[in-house]
Design an enzyme around this catalytic site. Structure first.
Site, PDB file in Angstrom:
ATOM      1  N   SER A 154      -9.500  10.328  -1.153  1.00 12.86           N
ATOM      2  CA  SER A 154     -10.636  10.530  -0.257  1.00 12.86           C
ATOM      3  C   SER A 154     -11.379   9.213  -0.080  1.00 12.86           C
ATOM      4  CB  SER A 154     -11.572  11.596  -0.823  1.00 12.86           C
ATOM      5  OG  SER A 154     -12.319  11.026  -1.878  1.00 12.86           O
ATOM      6  N   LYS A 155     -12.409   9.279   0.743  1.00  9.14           N
ATOM      7  CA  LYS A 155     -13.150   8.072   1.098  1.00  9.14           C
ATOM      8  C   LYS A 155     -13.689   7.335  -0.123  1.00  9.14           C
ATOM      9  CE  LYS A 155     -14.663   9.371   5.680  1.00  9.14           C
ATOM     10  NZ  LYS A 155     -15.672  10.170   6.339  1.00  9.14           N
ATOM     11  N   ARG A 156     -13.984   8.107  -1.178  1.00 12.87           N
ATOM     12  CA  ARG A 156     -14.567   7.411  -2.324  1.00 12.87           C
ATOM     13  C   ARG A 156     -13.556   6.479  -2.986  1.00 12.87           C
ATOM     14  NH1 ARG A 156     -13.176  10.285  -7.142  1.00 12.87           N
ATOM     15  NH2 ARG A 156     -12.040  12.142  -6.474  1.00 12.87           N
TER      16      ARG A 156
END
Ligand code: GLU
Length: 494
Positions: A252-254
């Site tokens: 994911s974006k993290r």
């Protein structure tokens, strides 16, 4: 049976690499089997969907080279291809399910449902709709409607038995009906939900194979229930393994950039992104890694898609990009690198002689191509062909710009200045002769020269890059470096 597959994005963001992998596998499957690839926009989540994301994803798909055969913009016999324009067909389908008794109205309010869920948790049982509106009489329904309640519509799921998903990738996966409750098809605000509309659209669009991320595997038994309730045969399903970060959580974006758009802006090639995505959960029998799209079409086989999660490795993606960059001609690299070069003002076309500028740029790119991974690396890699170094690599200067180097740099400039013709061969011969005359190793000339000409200690073949710089530039940079060393510059002695 002609293969028909689809990619059905919810336009709520950019194109995640995991989604790009889903598109690619569908596209490859369609191409491999002479089938049709449909694009359908699942835009019923009004609060999260946007037209801008829908258009953005379409642009990205085109940039990747994954054109759809039916869908937005191109049309087709099963349109419209966005769900908000298909609401009528979902109403019709609900009417059919209501008429047969397969769907029923549920008047429970969100508050009541939440309270019951909480109670279930308190008792330590899995929260599940208890089916209490299944058996409401007509008069009870009328009374509830009169009190102002608007119903959601639920599908009646058998209490006993099980649904087996015969998944093309995951194998047979069994879901006990006891774990599926009577799920909502249409919410009380009349918005139909994903597990319902996806079935209606896949039927209407005559989809034969649903290939999508394994996060949807748990939805599949519900969708199969809808097919059954409609008296229809479900398509074949194949759920693709999750794309995981190095810590094995879902990517994911993290974890950093995860969208194709971000990688495009970082100077990655569509060829490399596709190739990398192809290897997220699949590999050809011969273990080849670097492949063109058409090579992937020839080799693609769902039977070789793995079940376990695919770990995403951005370094591997960059390596892949370097492989594909090297397969392009310098002219093609120059064309694609234009936005990056324009940003830095390097290699601007010479109004006097555009063709010569282009030829030189291509030659420069040809020389450095082995040493760059992305288009964004190019300006840095070619800078010294267009500007004198503004500084010398510090470690290199400590090593190669010592006090005794200054006369060597001057001698080198003197040797280069009269060369005619000046090219890689004549310069190399002049350097060998000079080294012999001074009774030193050629390396003692070559290392300081590289630093003087480029400001760096590593790079492409010295004589080849010098030839591209030209005699005047080489002489001037050698003399400037000598002055720098004499002035004590970075020449730390001792
Ligand atoms: N709109 C769904 C999603 O983006 C599609 C899932 C499916 O392919 O059925 O996850």
């Amino acid at each position: 049976m002609a293969v028909r597959v689809r990619y059905a994005p919810s336009p709520t963001g950019d194109l995640h690499v995991g989604s790009a992998r889903t598109v690619l596998f569908n596209w490859l499957y369609a191409r491999r089997h002479g089938g049709t690839f449909v694009l359908r926009i699942e835009d019923t989540d009004l609060s999260r969907s946007s037209q801008a994301f829908a258009i953005g994803q379409q642009e990205t798909l085109r940039w990747l080279g994954l054109q759809w055969d039916e869908g937005p913009e191109v049309g087709g016999p099963h349109g419209p291809y966005n769900q908000m324009a298909r609401l009528g067909s979902y109403r019709d389908a609900l009417d059919r399910l209501a008429a047969s008794g397969a769907a029923y109205p549920c008047y429970c309010t969100p508050e009541e449902l939440a309270a019951r869920r909480q109670e279930a948790r308190r008792q330590g049982v899995a929260p599940r709709y208890d089916g209490r509106c299944r058996h409401l009489s007509a008069s009870e329904r009328t009374r509830l409607e009169a009190s102002g309640r608007r119903p959601a519509w639920r599908l009646r799921v058998p209490d006993d038995g099980e649904t087996v998903v015969h998944d093309l990738v995951m194998g047979d996966v069994t879901f006990a009906h006891a774990t599926l409750d009577d799920f909502v098809l249409v919410r009380s605000d009349t918005v139909p939900v994903y597990n319902f509309v996806v079935v209606i659209d896949d039927l209407a669009m005559e989809i034969t194979h649903v290939l999508r991320g394994d996060d949807h595997l748990a939805n599949t038994p519900k969708q199969i229930q809808v097919y059954r309730a409609l008296g229809e045969e479900p398509p074949a399903f194949g759920h693709l393994p999750s794309v995981l970060a190095a810590d094995r959580s879902r990517l994911s974006k993290r974890h950093g950039p995860v969208s194709v758009e971000e990688y495009r802006d970082q100077g990655l090639l569509p060829e490399a992104i596709l190739n990398y995505c192809a290897l997220l959960g699949w590999s050809p029998p011969d273990g080849r890694e670097v492949m063109t799209l058409s090579e992937m079409v020839d080799a693609f086989d769902l039977g070789r898609v793995h079940r376990s999660g695919a770990v995403y490795d951005v370094e591997k993606l960059r390596w892949m990009n370097a492989q594909h960059l090297r397969r392009l001609t310098p002219a093609e690299v120059a064309r694609r690198a234009r936005p990056w070069l324009a940003q830095t003002g390097l290699a601007e076309a010479d109004p006097q002689d555009e063709a010569a500028g282009t030829r030189r740029l291509e030659a420069v790119i040809g020389l450095v191509l082995e040493r760059v991974q992305t288009l964004a690396d190019l300006p840095g890699a070619i800078e010294y062909f267009y500007r004198a170094p503004s500084a010398y690599d510090l470690t290199g200067a400590r090593k190669h710009f010592r006090a005794e180097t200054a006369p060597l740099l001057r001698a080198a400039a003197d040797a280069v200045e009269p060369l005619d013709p000046f090219n890689a061969e004549t310069m190399e011969a002049a350097y060998r002769a000079l080294a012999d005359r001074l009774a030193i190793k050629a390396a003692a000339l070559i290392h300081p020269t590289r630093l003087a000409l480029t400001g760096r200690t590593v790079g492409p073949s010295l004589f080849a890059l010098a030839a591209l710089l030209g005699r005047e530039t080489c002489t001037a940079r050698l003399r400037a470096a000598a002055v720098h060393v004499e002035a004590g510059g970075d020449a730390v002695s001792g």
